[in-house]
Motif scaffolding. Structure first.
Motif, PDB file in Angstrom:
ATOM      1  N   SER A  96       5.535  41.526  31.701  1.00 14.84           N
ATOM      2  CA  SER A  96       5.753  41.890  30.303  1.00 14.84           C
ATOM      3  C   SER A  96       7.217  42.282  30.144  1.00 14.84           C
ATOM      4  CB  SER A  96       4.829  43.034  29.860  1.00 14.84           C
ATOM      5  OG  SER A  96       5.138  44.229  30.556  1.00 14.84           O
ATOM      6  N   ALA A  97       7.673  42.321  28.902  1.00  8.98           N
ATOM      7  CA  ALA A  97       9.085  42.613  28.666  1.00  8.98           C
ATOM      8  C   ALA A  97       9.273  43.155  27.263  1.00  8.98           C
ATOM      9  CB  ALA A  97       9.942  41.361  28.872  1.00  8.98           C
ATOM     10  N   MET A  98      10.491  43.602  26.993  1.00 10.38           N
ATOM     11  CA  MET A  98      10.806  44.171  25.682  1.00 10.38           C
ATOM     12  C   MET A  98      10.494  43.175  24.574  1.00 10.38           C
ATOM     13  SD  MET A  98      14.947  43.944  25.930  1.00 10.38           S
ATOM     14  CE  MET A  98      14.936  44.457  27.650  1.00 10.38           C
ATOM     15  N   MET A  99      10.215  43.706  23.408  1.00  9.48           N
ATOM     16  CA  MET A  99       9.649  42.898  22.336  1.00  9.48           C
ATOM     17  C   MET A  99      10.599  41.827  21.805  1.00  9.48           C
ATOM     18  SD  MET A  99       9.679  45.813  19.343  1.00  9.48           S
ATOM     19  CE  MET A  99       8.906  47.030  20.372  1.00  9.48           C
ATOM     20  N   HIS A 100      10.115  40.626  21.757  1.00  9.48           N
ATOM     21  CA  HIS A 100      10.575  39.530  20.924  1.00  9.48           C
ATOM     22  C   HIS A 100      12.060  39.200  21.093  1.00  9.48           C
ATOM     23  CE1 HIS A 100       6.817  41.020  19.789  1.00  9.48           C
ATOM     24  NE2 HIS A 100       7.256  41.904  18.940  1.00  9.48           N
ATOM     25  N   GLY A 101      12.832  39.283  20.010  1.00  7.03           N
ATOM     26  CA  GLY A 101      14.220  38.885  20.099  1.00  7.03           C
ATOM     27  C   GLY A 101      14.383  37.376  20.060  1.00  7.03           C
ATOM     28  N   TYR A 102      15.474  36.897  20.632  1.00  7.93           N
ATOM     29  CA  TYR A 102      15.876  35.494  20.438  1.00  7.93           C
ATOM     30  C   TYR A 102      16.467  34.949  21.730  1.00  7.93           C
ATOM     31  CZ  TYR A 102      18.164  31.585  17.896  1.00  7.93           C
ATOM     32  OH  TYR A 102      18.566  30.349  17.418  1.00  7.93           O
ATOM     33  N   LEU A 103      15.779  33.977  22.322  1.00  3.93           N
ATOM     34  CA  LEU A 103      16.267  33.290  23.523  1.00  3.93           C
ATOM     35  C   LEU A 103      16.115  31.788  23.290  1.00  3.93           C
ATOM     36  CD1 LEU A 103      15.156  35.121  26.799  1.00  3.93           C
ATOM     37  CD2 LEU A 103      17.407  34.171  26.301  1.00  3.93           C
ATOM     38  N   PRO A 104      17.176  31.103  22.819  1.00  5.16           N
ATOM     39  CA  PRO A 104      17.083  29.674  22.498  1.00  5.16           C
ATOM     40  C   PRO A 104      17.611  28.795  23.634  1.00  5.16           C
ATOM     41  CG  PRO A 104      19.054  30.578  21.495  1.00  5.16           C
ATOM     42  CD  PRO A 104      18.418  31.701  22.297  1.00  5.16           C
ATOM     43  N   PHE A 105      16.956  27.655  23.837  1.00  8.62           N
ATOM     44  CA  PHE A 105      17.357  26.683  24.854  1.00  8.62           C
ATOM     45  C   PHE A 105      17.310  25.293  24.242  1.00  8.62           C
ATOM     46  CE2 PHE A 105      15.563  30.341  26.938  1.00  8.62           C
ATOM     47  CZ  PHE A 105      16.415  30.571  28.006  1.00  8.62           C
ATOM     48  N   ASP A 106      18.084  24.374  24.828  1.00  8.83           N
ATOM     49  CA  ASP A 106      18.007  22.993  24.362  1.00  8.83           C
ATOM     50  C   ASP A 106      16.899  22.251  25.107  1.00  8.83           C
ATOM     51  OD1 ASP A 106      18.984  22.192  26.862  1.00  8.83           O
ATOM     52  OD2 ASP A 106      20.998  21.753  26.129  1.00  8.83           O
ATOM     53  N   ALA A 107      16.754  20.965  24.826  1.00  7.58           N
ATOM     54  CA  ALA A 107      15.654  20.191  25.408  1.00  7.58           C
ATOM     55  C   ALA A 107      15.757  20.074  26.923  1.00  7.58           C
ATOM     56  CB  ALA A 107      15.601  18.803  24.776  1.00  7.58           C
ATOM     57  N   ASP A 108      16.961  20.275  27.475  1.00  6.28           N
ATOM     58  CA  ASP A 108      17.157  20.189  28.924  1.00  6.28           C
ATOM     59  C   ASP A 108      17.065  21.547  29.606  1.00  6.28           C
ATOM     60  OD1 ASP A 108      17.588  17.394  28.866  1.00  6.28           O
ATOM     61  OD2 ASP A 108      19.666  17.720  28.233  1.00  6.28           O
ATOM     62  N   GLY A 109      16.798  22.599  28.827  1.00  2.00           N
ATOM     63  CA  GLY A 109      16.654  23.929  29.409  1.00  2.00           C
ATOM     64  C   GLY A 109      17.931  24.727  29.488  1.00  2.00           C
ATOM     65  N   ALA A 110      19.013  24.259  28.862  1.00  2.00           N
ATOM     66  CA  ALA A 110      20.276  24.997  28.871  1.00  2.00           C
ATOM     67  C   ALA A 110      20.256  26.068  27.784  1.00  2.00           C
ATOM     68  CB  ALA A 110      21.448  24.043  28.652  1.00  2.00           C
ATOM     69  N   GLN A 111      20.707  27.272  28.127  1.00  2.00           N
ATOM     70  CA  GLN A 111      20.732  28.358  27.159  1.00  2.00           C
ATOM     71  C   GLN A 111      21.759  28.067  26.067  1.00  2.00           C
ATOM     72  OE1 GLN A 111      21.654  32.164  28.880  1.00  2.00           O
ATOM     73  NE2 GLN A 111      21.061  33.320  27.052  1.00  2.00           N
ATOM     74  N   LEU A 112      21.371  28.239  24.808  1.00  2.00           N
ATOM     75  CA  LEU A 112      22.236  27.890  23.679  1.00  2.00           C
ATOM     76  C   LEU A 112      22.976  29.078  23.095  1.00  2.00           C
ATOM     77  CD1 LEU A 112      19.908  25.408  21.749  1.00  2.00           C
ATOM     78  CD2 LEU A 112      21.851  24.856  23.226  1.00  2.00           C
ATOM     79  N   ALA A 113      22.453  30.278  23.267  1.00  2.00           N
ATOM     80  CA  ALA A 113      23.075  31.481  22.724  1.00  2.00           C
ATOM     81  C   ALA A 113      22.643  32.659  23.576  1.00  2.00           C
ATOM     82  CB  ALA A 113      22.656  31.696  21.264  1.00  2.00           C
ATOM     83  N   PRO A 114      23.447  33.715  23.625  1.00  2.00           N
ATOM     84  CA  PRO A 114      23.041  34.899  24.397  1.00  2.00           C
ATOM     85  C   PRO A 114      21.722  35.470  23.895  1.00  2.00           C
ATOM     86  CG  PRO A 114      25.362  35.036  23.783  1.00  2.00           C
ATOM     87  CD  PRO A 114      24.791  33.874  23.023  1.00  2.00           C
ATOM     88  N   PHE A 115      21.008  36.103  24.794  1.00  2.00           N
ATOM     89  CA  PHE A 115      19.757  36.784  24.445  1.00  2.00           C
ATOM     90  C   PHE A 115      20.057  37.858  23.400  1.00  2.00           C
ATOM     91  CE2 PHE A 115      16.654  40.240  26.039  1.00  2.00           C
ATOM     92  CZ  PHE A 115      15.717  39.907  25.074  1.00  2.00           C
ATOM     93  N   ARG A 116      19.411  37.770  22.239  1.00  2.00           N
ATOM     94  CA  ARG A 116      19.594  38.752  21.176  1.00  2.00           C
ATOM     95  C   ARG A 116      18.364  39.656  21.140  1.00  2.00           C
ATOM     96  NH1 ARG A 116      22.074  34.281  16.847  1.00  2.00           N
ATOM     97  NH2 ARG A 116      23.878  33.798  18.178  1.00  2.00           N
TER      98      ARG A 116
END
Length: 311
Positions: A96-116
């Motif tokens: 389990s982990a802290m609630m929600h936020g924003y972790l976006p990746f592209d179709a190849d699994g590359a991170q698109l933006a820092p974890f918000r």
């Protein structure tokens, strides 16, 4: 295998009969090893803090893995000191982990933006727009509020979005290669259907029809279906940090422009739960075949966050 079959904790631990819970909280990463009755056999922890970078509260993904490693090493030391046993295999693992936020990746699994993280409150306008459009309270911390904020801000990465998840979903994905969420985690990304087995399809349609969203080259849909508590995800030495493994039902899909117009959106499935908005849902992902080097992990039932109060 049950804890009653062993005369002492060391024998249980040595036989791989103990259960590990791992929690990535806002200030500490914590681990607890228990027996079938819930008795604590050992604990570990690692202190960490979010950082304010580029106008956002964030944690780097490198710090996620160094923190998990340090926390687990602390647990192993504690188990050895308490019971004289080496922790080499497990009966089950829950994340389990802290609630929600924003972790976006592209179709190849590359991170698109820092974890918000949930601490960022710049999603006020986006959450308000969503609350009006969906006729449902959408808290600032929900992933869909972060997503609409990025869309409204014209952030370049939004066009390339292939997969959006939470921190717990990310760790599970990296350990198993499968992109799944517990219903508790998913309920903080987007409204859940009344049946509790997926995102609300009608609300997905409303979201996808918003100005600026309808023109994007992807359409939203829900997470993979799964039956809570059933084994079905494997952790092996070939799937650790950074190994994406098989790609299964990403959170967004590309539109077929040649067909003209949008495809209909489908809500994905999710582990069924009788009460998806309880305050203290626990995530239990069952392992089989002897622990972290050859164990199957079941989809998590949910996390601890539950229903979120109206703002």
């Amino acid at each position: 295998m049950t804890s009653t079959e062993y005369s002492d904790p060391a024998a249980l631990i040595g036989a791989g009969g103990a259960h590990l819970g791992l929690e990535l909280g806002s200030t500490r990463i914590k681990a607890a090893l228990i027996d079938d009755a819930g008795a604590v056999l050992g604990t570990g922890s690692h202190a960490w803090e979010n950082r304010f970078e580029d106008e956002s509260w964030t944690y780097s993904l490198d710090s996620v893995w160094t923190g998990i490693q340090d926390c687990y090493a602390d647990l192993v030391r504690d188990v050895q000191e308490r019971h004289g046993a080496d922790l080499t295999q497990l009966a089950s693992l829950g994340i389990s982990a802290m609630m929600h936020g924003y972790l976006p990746f592209d179709a190849d699994g590359a991170q698109l933006a820092p974890f918000r993280t949930w601490r960022n409150t710049y999603t006020t306008e986006a959450a308000g727009e969503l609350s009006r459009a969906l006729e449902l309270n959408i808290p600032l911390r929900w992933s869909v509020a972060h997503l609409l904020h990025a869309i409204r801000g014209g952030e370049e990465h939004v066009e390339r979005l292939g997969f959006l998840t939470t921190l717990a979903g990310y760790v599970h994905w990296q350990l198993t290669g499968h992109k799944v969420l517990g219903v508790g985690d998913a309920s903080g990304m987007f409204p859940i259907a009344g049946t509790g087995d997926g995102f609300d399809a009608a609300q997905l349609e409303r979201f996808s029809a918003l100005d600026g969203v309808a023109d994007l080259p992807w359409s939203a849909r829900g997470p993979p279906r799964g039956a809570g508590g059933r084994p079905g995800r494997r952790i092996t030495h070939r799937r650790g940090r950074g190994a994406a493994g098989p790609q299964r039902r990403p959170a967004v899909r590309r539109r077929d422009r040649s067909a003209g117009g949008r495809r209909r959106h489908r809500d994905g499935g999710h582990p069924r739960d009788r009460s998806p908005h309880r305050q203290r849902l626990r995530r239990h992902q069952r392992l089989r075949d002897g622990g972290p080097r050859g164990a199957a992990v079941g989809p998590a039932r949910g996390d601890r966050h539950g229903h979120h109060p109206r703002r």
